[in-house]
Design an enzyme around this catalytic site. Structure first.
Site, mmCIF file in Angstrom:
data_model
loop_
_atom_site.group_PDB
_atom_site.id
_atom_site.type_symbol
_atom_site.label_atom_id
_atom_site.label_comp_id
_atom_site.label_asym_id
_atom_site.label_seq_id
_atom_site.Cartn_x
_atom_site.Cartn_y
_atom_site.Cartn_z
ATOM 1 N N SER A 113 0.846 -1.200 0.000
ATOM 2 C CA SER A 113 0.000 0.000 0.000
ATOM 3 C C SER A 113 0.884 1.253 0.000
ATOM 4 O O SER A 113 2.097 1.161 0.176
ATOM 5 C CB SER A 113 -0.902 -0.015 1.225
ATOM 6 N N LYS A 120 -1.791 5.019 -5.559
ATOM 7 C CA LYS A 120 -2.881 4.660 -6.483
ATOM 8 C C LYS A 120 -3.824 5.837 -6.677
ATOM 9 O O LYS A 120 -4.321 6.084 -7.762
ATOM 10 C CB LYS A 120 -3.715 3.519 -5.880
ATOM 11 N N GLU A 132 -10.972 3.364 -8.563
ATOM 12 C CA GLU A 132 -9.767 2.924 -7.851
ATOM 13 C C GLU A 132 -10.165 1.861 -6.830
ATOM 14 O O GLU A 132 -11.010 2.112 -5.965
ATOM 15 C CB GLU A 132 -9.137 4.129 -7.134
ATOM 16 N N CYS A 158 -14.109 24.664 13.160
ATOM 17 C CA CYS A 158 -14.983 23.739 13.886
ATOM 18 C C CYS A 158 -14.610 23.692 15.375
ATOM 19 O O CYS A 158 -14.974 24.599 16.111
ATOM 20 C CB CYS A 158 -14.948 22.367 13.214
ATOM 21 N N GLY A 169 -11.837 24.394 16.584
ATOM 22 C CA GLY A 169 -11.026 25.608 16.758
ATOM 23 C C GLY A 169 -11.882 26.873 16.844
ATOM 24 O O GLY A 169 -11.452 27.893 17.384
ATOM 25 N N HIS A 202 -16.297 23.547 7.607
ATOM 26 C CA HIS A 202 -14.944 23.119 7.217
ATOM 27 C C HIS A 202 -14.578 23.721 5.860
ATOM 28 O O HIS A 202 -14.845 23.100 4.821
ATOM 29 C CB HIS A 202 -14.869 21.590 7.155
ATOM 30 N N GLU A 246 -11.813 23.903 4.455
ATOM 31 C CA GLU A 246 -10.748 23.171 3.737
ATOM 32 C C GLU A 246 -11.299 22.223 2.677
ATOM 33 O O GLU A 246 -10.623 21.930 1.693
ATOM 34 C CB GLU A 246 -9.855 22.407 4.729
HETATM 35 N N1 GLN Z 1 -16.170 18.113 18.490
HETATM 36 C C1 GLN Z 1 -16.859 19.215 17.946
HETATM 37 C C2 GLN Z 1 -18.311 18.889 17.627
HETATM 38 O O1 GLN Z 1 -18.676 17.754 17.580
HETATM 39 C C3 GLN Z 1 -16.142 19.751 16.725
HETATM 40 C C4 GLN Z 1 -16.132 18.802 15.578
HETATM 41 C C5 GLN Z 1 -15.066 19.111 14.568
HETATM 42 O O2 GLN Z 1 -14.140 19.857 14.847
HETATM 43 N N2 GLN Z 1 -15.141 18.517 13.382
HETATM 44 O O3 GLN Z 1 -19.110 19.741 17.424
#
Ligand code: GLN
Length: 545
Positions: free
Chosen positions: A16, A20, A153, A394, A396, A521, A523
């Protein structure tokens, strides 16, 4: 099904971690650059229903799709390479396949038959692949159109027990769709062992033998190696494997994975693919290549001074556990021609403020549970007090609000009820409908939701004046409404909300150089050449621009 859809199946040999996923994305990218529509599928032969319950330190990040799938991180690679949204159906696991078959059996669908791996499991695997080729459930942004090419894949390594039913299903598909509609690419390794640096072909030979034993003759070999594969070695591999020498492709080390499409193109893979599929008349792809190469140059050769980012989080021991965050930072760096250096600090063992001094920006990514939460709260306070650009994602975001409550509003025991369930100041808490849920799998708030941004805020400017955006979520806890007036009086602004005001989505401190927390999120929405706006703004601030 649209008869035009051609299938390319990518299998893995030897071991692995050979890339791939990169091979799959690169082939898909090349076809896309040739003005064909493509989509990618990842098969994960493990028994988890999805990646949601898997530890990111062991398996890499859990990637969230628009429709709320908790997927293998390869789905993220496909999305970034193709700049295209996929769905949870593009990640097929053993558990999903077996669940469907067992459910059908219980409903009596098999009319008394003995239910077996062949044909029932393999039929279900083929059905799931064909549904994606149909386009009905295709990539979000293909609006139900069947793709010209579907690249599948298959995770794992040939010889694994888990992947056998999948490989068998793929073998059957070549038979059923016809050889002119199906190609196999096998990814192997040619290690260099001795001081002379001779490239060894035996692992590739054995791996192809294993594949042929189960009835699959590969059309291409993508051979991972540190230095370009010599012509003599290609011919030797060809002789032992029945793959034409020109289709034995060298996949040697390069600086960035985004250079792999060019590397494969230069070895003639496109001519071979189109010839084997019996379709000629390639379109002029010059403009597409120019655009893509400009993006790759931006990512691989930024010129300006380095922007030093520190990431403070829980799952810092494996670089892959925040792979989308790393990519998003680099997309943002490329936009201002700045290389990004990323240091990781484990929020559990971080001991003093000096751990965070000297960085241009502090980023706290997502996380779960008590372990390491105090380190994150300390980092969020450090950034606020020292006017260091901060982006909290999140967890953070939630813990930045907790940190604010503790130090600015003197609520010394402020916390999230995820960490201390009976805290007097539950700044982060569950909404009523989340109470009493005990299952961990699939019970979070997942996927893309509409977010409304308040006029006149930094967040509104950051999103170029847009009043609404859509971003992906993966969380269970929320900012507690009860504390918002007090926090806003203290100088924190909640500048975006969703779900008719029931959930807070962005926090900012207007008096700070750059202090932002986001519940979603960002990202997962960042792409090469198109950095997500909050990353772009954070990196610009960190670069002092
Ligand atoms: N633990 C937090 C929640 O459940 C934040 C989740 C996260 O950072 N993806 O809301």
């Amino acid at each position: 099904m649209n008869v035009q859809t051609k299938f390319i199946f990518v299998t893995g040999g030897v071991m692995s971690g050979l890339g791939k996923g990169v091979t799959t994305s690169s082939i898909a990218k090349l076809l896309q650059l040739a003005d064909r529509t493509v989509s990618c599928v990842k098969i994960d032969p493990y028994l988890n229903y999805d990646a949601g319950t898997m530890n990111p330190v062991a398996h890499g990040e859990v990637f969230v799709t628009e429709d709320g799938g908790e997927c293998d991180m390869d789905i993220g690679n496909y999305e970034r390479f193709l700049n295209q949204n996929l769905t949870k159906r593009h990640n097929i696991t053993t558990a999903q396949v077996y669940s469907s078959v067992i459910e059908s059996e219980r409903r009596g669908k098999y009319l008394g038959a003995c239910v077996q791996i062949i044909p029932h499991i393999t039929d279900e695997i083929k059905r799931r692949i064909r549904v994606l080729a149909d386009g009905d459930m295709g990539a979000d942004d293909m609006h139900g159109k069947a793709p010209d090419f579907l690249i599948v894949e298959c995770g794992g390594t040939v010889g694994d027990i888990e992947s056998l039913p999948f490989l068998e299903a793929l073998r059957q598909m070549r038979f059923e769709e016809g050889p002119q509609n199906v190609l196999f690419v096998h990814v192997t390794l040619a290690p260099e062992l001795d001081v002379v640096g001779e490239q060894k072909t035996k692992p590739t030979q054995h791996s192809v033998q294993e594949l042929r034993r189960i009835g699959i003759q590969p059309d291409f070999l993508a051979v991972r190696c540190s230095n370009p594969l010599g012509e003599k070695i290609k011919r030797k591999i060809a002789m032992f494997t029945n793959v034409t020498p020109k289709d034995v492709l060298s996949c040697h080390d390069v600086q960035s994975v985004f250079e792999v499409p060019q590397m494969l193109y230069d070895q003639g893979i496109m001519d071979s693919i189109f010839t084997k599929f019996g379709s000629f008349g390639m379109v002029n792809t010059y403009a597409n290549w120019e655009r893509w190469n400009a993006i790759v140059r931006g990512l691989t050769e930024p010129q300006g001074p380095v922007v030093k980012i520190v990431m403070v989080g829980k799952y810092v021991t494996l670089a892959d556990s925040y792979v989308s965050v790393n990519h998003a930072l680099r997309h943002a760096g490329a936009a201002i021609n700045r290389p990004i250096s990323i240091d990781w600090k484990d929020s559990e063992t971080m001991t003093s403020d000096s751990d965070l001094a000297g960085y241009d920006g502090i980023l706290v990514p997502g996380g779960f549970g008590m372990r390491g939460s105090e380190g994150i709260i300390a980092a969020a306070s450090f950034a606020r007090i020292n006017d260091t650009p901060y982006l909290g994602i999140c967890f953070g975001f939630q813990l930045a609000a907790v940190a604010f409550g503790r130090s600015v509003l003197d609520m010394y025991d402020a916390n999230s009820t995820e960490i201390v369930p009976d805290t007097e100041h539950p700044i982060v808490d569950l909404l009523p409908e989340q109470r009493g849920i005990s299952d961990l799998g699939g019970s979070l708030r997942l996927g893309s939701n509409e977010i409304h941004i308040t006029e006149g805020t930094s967040a509104r400017r950051m999103y170029n004046g847009s009043p609404t955006i859509r971003r992906r979520h993966r969380h269970r806890y929320e900012i507690n409404e009860k504390f918002i007036p007090e926090m806003e009086e203290g100088g924190l602004v909640f500048s975006a909300e969703s779900d008719s005001g029931r959930r807070r989505e962005i926090l900012e401190i207007p008096s700070h150089r750059f202090y932002m927390g986001v519940q979603y999120h960002p990202e997962f929405s960042s792409r090469p050449g198109f950095p997500e706006e909050s990353f772009a703004a954070f990196v610009r601030a960190a670069a002092g621009l």
